[in-house]
Design an enzyme around this catalytic site. Structure first.
Site, PDB file in Angstrom:
ATOM      1  N   GLY A 228       0.826  -1.220   0.000  1.00 58.23           N
ATOM      2  CA  GLY A 228       0.000   0.000   0.000  1.00 58.23           C
ATOM      3  C   GLY A 228       0.848   1.253   0.000  1.00 58.23           C
TER       4      GLY A 228
ATOM      5  N   SER B  50      -6.852  -0.113  13.498  1.00 60.57           N
ATOM      6  CA  SER B  50      -7.444   1.223  13.620  1.00 60.57           C
ATOM      7  C   SER B  50      -8.111   1.335  14.986  1.00 60.57           C
ATOM      8  N   SER B  51      -8.294   2.571  15.433  1.00 64.38           N
ATOM      9  CA  SER B  51      -8.932   2.784  16.741  1.00 64.38           C
ATOM     10  C   SER B  51     -10.390   2.324  16.776  1.00 64.38           C
ATOM     11  N   CYS B  52     -10.974   2.066  15.584  1.00 62.72           N
ATOM     12  CA  CYS B  52     -12.379   1.626  15.570  1.00 62.72           C
ATOM     13  C   CYS B  52     -12.544   0.182  16.020  1.00 62.72           C
TER      14      CYS B  52
ATOM     15  N   TYR C 157     -15.587  -3.143   9.127  1.00 62.63           N
ATOM     16  CA  TYR C 157     -14.147  -2.853   9.033  1.00 62.63           C
ATOM     17  C   TYR C 157     -13.456  -3.253  10.339  1.00 62.63           C
TER      18      TYR C 157
ATOM     19  N   LYS D   5     -10.343  -5.857  11.095  1.00 64.52           N
ATOM     20  CA  LYS D   5      -9.104  -5.430  11.771  1.00 64.52           C
ATOM     21  C   LYS D   5      -8.848  -6.261  13.027  1.00 64.52           C
TER      22      LYS D   5
ATOM     23  N   PRO E 189      -3.410   2.654  14.871  1.00 60.79           N
ATOM     24  CA  PRO E 189      -3.369   4.117  14.771  1.00 60.79           C
ATOM     25  C   PRO E 189      -4.728   4.746  15.054  1.00 60.79           C
ATOM     26  N   THR E 190      -4.691   5.947  15.584  1.00 63.15           N
ATOM     27  CA  THR E 190      -5.889   6.766  15.711  1.00 63.15           C
ATOM     28  C   THR E 190      -6.202   7.399  14.346  1.00 63.15           C
TER      29      THR E 190
ATOM     30  N   HIS F 199     -12.132  10.664   4.987  1.00 65.28           N
ATOM     31  CA  HIS F 199     -12.290  10.985   6.410  1.00 65.28           C
ATOM     32  C   HIS F 199     -12.576  12.484   6.567  1.00 65.28           C
TER      33      HIS F 199
ATOM     34  N   ARG G 143     -13.634  20.921   1.080  1.00 63.63           N
ATOM     35  CA  ARG G 143     -14.900  21.677   1.010  1.00 63.63           C
ATOM     36  C   ARG G 143     -14.673  23.155   1.313  1.00 63.63           C
TER      37      ARG G 143
ATOM     38  N   TRP H 135     -20.957  17.535   8.426  1.00 59.90           N
ATOM     39  CA  TRP H 135     -21.851  16.429   8.788  1.00 59.90           C
ATOM     40  C   TRP H 135     -21.995  16.283  10.296  1.00 59.90           C
TER      41      TRP H 135
HETATM   42  N1  LIG Z   1      -6.398   6.953   7.229  1.00 66.54           N
HETATM   43  C1  LIG Z   1      -6.638   6.834   8.521  1.00 66.54           C
HETATM   44  O1  LIG Z   1      -7.142   7.759   9.179  1.00 66.54           O
HETATM   45  C2  LIG Z   1      -6.294   5.564   9.226  1.00 66.54           C
HETATM   46  C3  LIG Z   1      -5.712   4.474   8.582  1.00 66.54           C
HETATM   47  N2  LIG Z   1      -5.415   3.329   9.296  1.00 66.54           N
HETATM   48  C4  LIG Z   1      -4.850   2.138   8.654  1.00 66.54           C
HETATM   49  O2  LIG Z   1      -3.687   2.433   7.915  1.00 66.54           O
HETATM   50  C5  LIG Z   1      -3.602   1.575   6.773  1.00 66.54           C
HETATM   51  C6  LIG Z   1      -3.413   2.415   5.531  1.00 66.54           C
HETATM   52  O3  LIG Z   1      -4.491   3.339   5.406  1.00 66.54           O
HETATM   53  P1  LIG Z   1      -4.411   4.600   4.428  1.00 66.54           P
HETATM   54  O4  LIG Z   1      -3.021   4.810   4.010  1.00 66.54           O
HETATM   55  O5  LIG Z   1      -5.167   5.683   5.085  1.00 66.54           O
HETATM   56  O6  LIG Z   1      -5.286   4.103   3.203  1.00 66.54           O
HETATM   57  P2  LIG Z   1      -5.194   4.578   1.677  1.00 66.54           P
HETATM   58  O7  LIG Z   1      -6.543   4.308   1.102  1.00 66.54           O
HETATM   59  O8  LIG Z   1      -4.612   5.932   1.575  1.00 66.54           O
HETATM   60  O9  LIG Z   1      -4.149   3.551   1.042  1.00 66.54           O
HETATM   61  C7  LIG Z   1      -4.427   2.195   0.985  1.00 66.54           C
HETATM   62  C8  LIG Z   1      -3.468   1.555   0.017  1.00 66.54           C
HETATM   63  O10 LIG Z   1      -3.803   0.163  -0.111  1.00 66.54           O
HETATM   64  C9  LIG Z   1      -3.800  -0.159  -1.489  1.00 66.54           C
HETATM   65  N3  LIG Z   1      -4.732  -1.234  -1.750  1.00 66.54           N
HETATM   66  C10 LIG Z   1      -6.051  -1.281  -1.454  1.00 66.54           C
HETATM   67  N4  LIG Z   1      -6.569  -2.423  -1.891  1.00 66.54           N
HETATM   68  C11 LIG Z   1      -5.561  -3.122  -2.482  1.00 66.54           C
HETATM   69  C12 LIG Z   1      -5.477  -4.363  -3.137  1.00 66.54           C
HETATM   70  N5  LIG Z   1      -6.549  -5.171  -3.284  1.00 66.54           N
HETATM   71  N6  LIG Z   1      -4.281  -4.756  -3.631  1.00 66.54           N
HETATM   72  C13 LIG Z   1      -3.208  -3.956  -3.513  1.00 66.54           C
HETATM   73  N7  LIG Z   1      -3.213  -2.776  -2.907  1.00 66.54           N
HETATM   74  C14 LIG Z   1      -4.391  -2.358  -2.403  1.00 66.54           C
HETATM   75  C15 LIG Z   1      -4.252   1.110  -2.171  1.00 66.54           C
HETATM   76  O11 LIG Z   1      -3.934   1.104  -3.516  1.00 66.54           O
HETATM   77  P3  LIG Z   1      -4.992   1.758  -4.559  1.00 66.54           P
HETATM   78  O12 LIG Z   1      -5.220   3.171  -4.067  1.00 66.54           O
HETATM   79  O13 LIG Z   1      -4.290   1.656  -5.842  1.00 66.54           O
HETATM   80  O14 LIG Z   1      -6.232   0.932  -4.449  1.00 66.54           O
HETATM   81  C16 LIG Z   1      -3.503   2.161  -1.380  1.00 66.54           C
HETATM   82  O15 LIG Z   1      -2.188   2.298  -1.847  1.00 66.54           O
HETATM   83  C17 LIG Z   1      -4.894   0.749   6.755  1.00 66.54           C
HETATM   84  O16 LIG Z   1      -4.654  -0.509   7.317  1.00 66.54           O
HETATM   85  C18 LIG Z   1      -5.821   1.535   7.649  1.00 66.54           C
HETATM   86  O17 LIG Z   1      -6.724   0.700   8.293  1.00 66.54           O
HETATM   87  C19 LIG Z   1      -5.672   3.247  10.639  1.00 66.54           C
HETATM   88  C20 LIG Z   1      -6.225   4.296  11.317  1.00 66.54           C
HETATM   89  C21 LIG Z   1      -6.602   5.515  10.670  1.00 66.54           C
HETATM   90  C1  LIG Z   2     -10.234   6.285  11.146  1.00 62.94           C
HETATM   91  C2  LIG Z   2     -11.671   5.869  11.335  1.00 62.94           C
HETATM   92  O1  LIG Z   2     -12.521   6.575  10.447  1.00 62.94           O
HETATM   93  C3  LIG Z   2     -13.905   6.226  10.474  1.00 62.94           C
HETATM   94  O2  LIG Z   2     -14.501   6.667  11.640  1.00 62.94           O
HETATM   95  P1  LIG Z   2     -14.718   8.166  12.032  1.00 62.94           P
HETATM   96  O3  LIG Z   2     -13.693   8.595  12.997  1.00 62.94           O
HETATM   97  O4  LIG Z   2     -16.123   8.314  12.473  1.00 62.94           O
HETATM   98  O5  LIG Z   2     -14.428   8.877  10.642  1.00 62.94           O
HETATM   99  P2  LIG Z   2     -14.693  10.177   9.811  1.00 62.94           P
HETATM  100  O6  LIG Z   2     -13.414  10.879   9.702  1.00 62.94           O
HETATM  101  O7  LIG Z   2     -15.360   9.804   8.549  1.00 62.94           O
HETATM  102  O8  LIG Z   2     -15.781  11.063  10.654  1.00 62.94           O
HETATM  103  C4  LIG Z   2     -15.472  11.650  11.878  1.00 62.94           C
HETATM  104  C5  LIG Z   2     -16.587  12.556  12.315  1.00 62.94           C
HETATM  105  O9  LIG Z   2     -16.593  13.708  11.469  1.00 62.94           O
HETATM  106  C6  LIG Z   2     -17.911  13.985  11.013  1.00 62.94           C
HETATM  107  N1  LIG Z   2     -17.856  14.716   9.743  1.00 62.94           N
HETATM  108  C7  LIG Z   2     -18.251  16.006   9.567  1.00 62.94           C
HETATM  109  N2  LIG Z   2     -18.146  16.348   8.284  1.00 62.94           N
HETATM  110  C8  LIG Z   2     -17.639  15.272   7.640  1.00 62.94           C
HETATM  111  C9  LIG Z   2     -17.301  15.056   6.288  1.00 62.94           C
HETATM  112  O10 LIG Z   2     -17.456  15.897   5.421  1.00 62.94           O
HETATM  113  N3  LIG Z   2     -16.774  13.825   5.994  1.00 62.94           N
HETATM  114  C10 LIG Z   2     -16.587  12.859   6.942  1.00 62.94           C
HETATM  115  N4  LIG Z   2     -16.034  11.684   6.569  1.00 62.94           N
HETATM  116  N5  LIG Z   2     -16.936  13.050   8.235  1.00 62.94           N
HETATM  117  C11 LIG Z   2     -17.453  14.245   8.574  1.00 62.94           C
HETATM  118  C12 LIG Z   2     -18.540  12.614  10.947  1.00 62.94           C
HETATM  119  O11 LIG Z   2     -19.959  12.706  10.915  1.00 62.94           O
HETATM  120  C13 LIG Z   2     -17.994  11.968  12.223  1.00 62.94           C
HETATM  121  O12 LIG Z   2     -18.739  12.398  13.337  1.00 62.94           O
HETATM  122  C14 LIG Z   2     -14.166   4.745  10.498  1.00 62.94           C
HETATM  123  O13 LIG Z   2     -15.289   4.529   9.696  1.00 62.94           O
HETATM  124  C15 LIG Z   2     -12.970   3.976  10.265  1.00 62.94           C
HETATM  125  O14 LIG Z   2     -12.550   4.123   8.926  1.00 62.94           O
HETATM  126  C16 LIG Z   2     -11.845   4.415  11.135  1.00 62.94           C
HETATM  127  O15 LIG Z   2     -11.141   3.614  11.689  1.00 62.94           O
END
Ligand SMILES: NC(=O)C1=CN([C@@H]2O[C@H](COP(=O)(O)OP(=O)(O)OC[C@H]3O[C@@H](n4cnc5c(N)ncnc54)[C@H](OP(=O)(O)O)[C@@H]3O)[C@@H](O)[C@H]2O)C=CC1
Ligand SMILES: C[C@H]1O[C@H](OP(=O)(O)OP(=O)(O)OC[C@H]2O[C@@H](n3cnc4c(=O)[nH]c(N)nc43)[C@H](O)[C@@H]2O)[C@@H](O)[C@@H](O)C1=O
Length: 328
Positions: free
Chosen positions: A26, A123-125, A152, A156, A179-180, A195, A203, A218
């Site tokens: 990834g 993930s923290s979820c 999800y 995890k 991670p959070t 997110h 926006r 939202w």
């Molecule tokens: N973002 C966040 O806030 C958080 C993320 N995490 C964890 O961190 C990790 C990475 O997340 P993040 O970097 O945000 O996610 P992204 O969506 O930014 O990146 C995910 C990566 O995985 C690749 N990928 C997805 N499906 C496949 C597949 N079938 N085969 C090969 N590659 C694939 C994607 O490639 P492509 O785009 O080409 O599909 C992309 O490069 C995850 O495990 C997530 O749960 C944990 C907590 C919070």
């Molecule tokens: C990392 C974590 O991320 C996800 O959980 P989450 O923390 O709820 O994620 P979120 O970033 O999408 O929202 C946070 C808060 O923010 C509000 N909110 C306002 N306005 C927008 C808005 O425009 N977009 C989004 N997405 N949320 C919005 C939204 O309504 C919520 O109250 C998991 O599904 C899971 O993927 C996971 O592990």
């Protein structure tokens, strides 16, 4: 031998193997790209990387032949199906199915082909919706999950348990970091599926560019979220690869939480939008609060460095240079 008891066994060999082959799965995503930058900064020279189109990690046979051919020494698993509250709620089958497939294929093939150590990212979820705050690692599986992301979360949790099971049965060094909520360069800025932080940045930016009077946010604005800059997370991942070989997963947070309303005001200020916020209460709030207890990682010797204010400014600069300018 890998530790199976839950006590933290310091290994310390990762940082001294700068030419060892490391598979960062990834590597083009938010987290994977930050880990690649960090590894390059630290002098690692032998990263093996595959895009999604070069290697679909949901294909068991393709993952098997990749590991058989490449034989990486270390694996950091940052590939997953990822999205915000709306995406999680809308595509439950993808969030459970794709994630179970990716992690099962990668973890099993990594073990089978002699990988020395693997880091799985959750993930923290994973924690119960009403877990004690700040949430200690021991809160796992002590109560019902938040419905908007339970599919999800179940995937995890299975990943953590798979690492633990392989450690118990095979004495294999598979660890898990939780991670959070993360943000930073290379985030997903999709208007609905991302997110909250990148969604609001986009926006507000578009509202400012179009001289709009208001921006819709939202939910109620009352949920609390903890945010960690992805460069801090990448630093923590390298630290865990080097310093941690325990049974239990490890929380990775910033310790700093804000309400969504406070976050929206901060992003608005960084972007320079002057209009007002309108709250769309038909959208879900999700979990009311999920602040990680970071004391375990702190006791191992790691703490975050990037403040939310600095991280937001850096991310907006990156967004302007790499998303807005690319479109022009
Ligand atoms: N973002 C966040 O806030 C958080 C993320 N995490 C964890 O961190 C990790 C990475 O997340 P993040 O970097 O945000 O996610 P992204 O969506 O930014 O990146 C995910 C990566 O995985 C690749 N990928 C997805 N499906 C496949 C597949 N079938 N085969 C090969 N590659 C694939 C994607 O490639 P492509 O785009 O080409 O599909 C992309 O490069 C995850 O495990 C997530 O749960 C944990 C907590 C919070
Ligand atoms: C990392 C974590 O991320 C996800 O959980 P989450 O923390 O709820 O994620 P979120 O970033 O999408 O929202 C946070 C808060 O923010 C509000 N909110 C306002 N306005 C927008 C808005 O425009 N977009 C989004 N997405 N949320 C919005 C939204 O309504 C919520 O109250 C998991 O599904 C899971 O993927 C996971 O592990």
């Amino acid at each position: 031998m890998a530790d199976t008891t839950g006590s933290e066994m310091k290994s310390g060999s990762f940082m001294s193997e700068k030419s060892a082959k490391i598979f960062v799965a990834g590597h083009r995503g938010l987290v994977g790209s930050a880990i690649v930058r960090k590894l390059h900064d630290q002098g690692f020279t032998n990263l093996v990387l595959r895009t999604h189109s070069e290697l679909d990690l949901t294909s068991q046979s393709d993952v098997e032949s990749f590991f058989a051919t490449e034989k990486p020494v270390y694996v950091i698993l940052a590939a997953a199906k990822v999205g915000g509250i709306h995406a999680n709620n809308t595509y439950p089958a993808d969030f459970i199915g794709v994630n179970l497939q990716i992690q099962t294929n990668v973890i099993h093939s990594a073990y089978k082909h002699g990988v020395k150590k693997l880091l799985f990212l959750g993930s923290s979820c994973i924690y119960p919706k009403f877990a004690p705050q700040p949430i200690p690692e021991s809160a796992l599986l002590t109560g019902p999950l938040e419905p908007t992301n339970e599919w999800y979360a179940i995937a995890k949790i299975a990943g953590i348990k798979m690492c633990q099971a392989y450690r118990l049965q095979h004495q294999w060094d598979a660890i898990s970091g939780m991670p959070t909520n993360l943000y930073g360069q290379n985030d997903n800025f999709h208007p609905e599926n991302s997110h909250v932080l990148p969604a609001l940045m986009r926006r507000f930016h578009e509202a400012k560019a179009n001289n709009a009077d208001e921006v819709v946010v939202w939910g109620s604005g009352s949920p609390l979220r903890e945010f960690l800059h992805v460069d801090d997370l990448a630093d923590a991942c390298v630290f865990l690869m080097d310093q941690y070989s325990g049974f239990e997963h490890v929380n990775v947070g910033s310790g700093v939480e804000v309400t969504i309303k406070e976050l929206a005001e901060l992003v608005k200020e960084v972007v320079g939008f002057k209009g007002k916020l309108v709250w769309d209460c038909t959208k879900p709030d999700g979990t009311p609060r999920k602040l990680m207890d970071n004391s375990k990682l702190a006791s191992l010797g790691w703490t975050p460095k990037i403040s939310l204010k600095d991280g937001l400014s850096q991310t907006y600069e990156w967004y302007l240079e790499n998303v807005v300018q690319q479109k022009q």
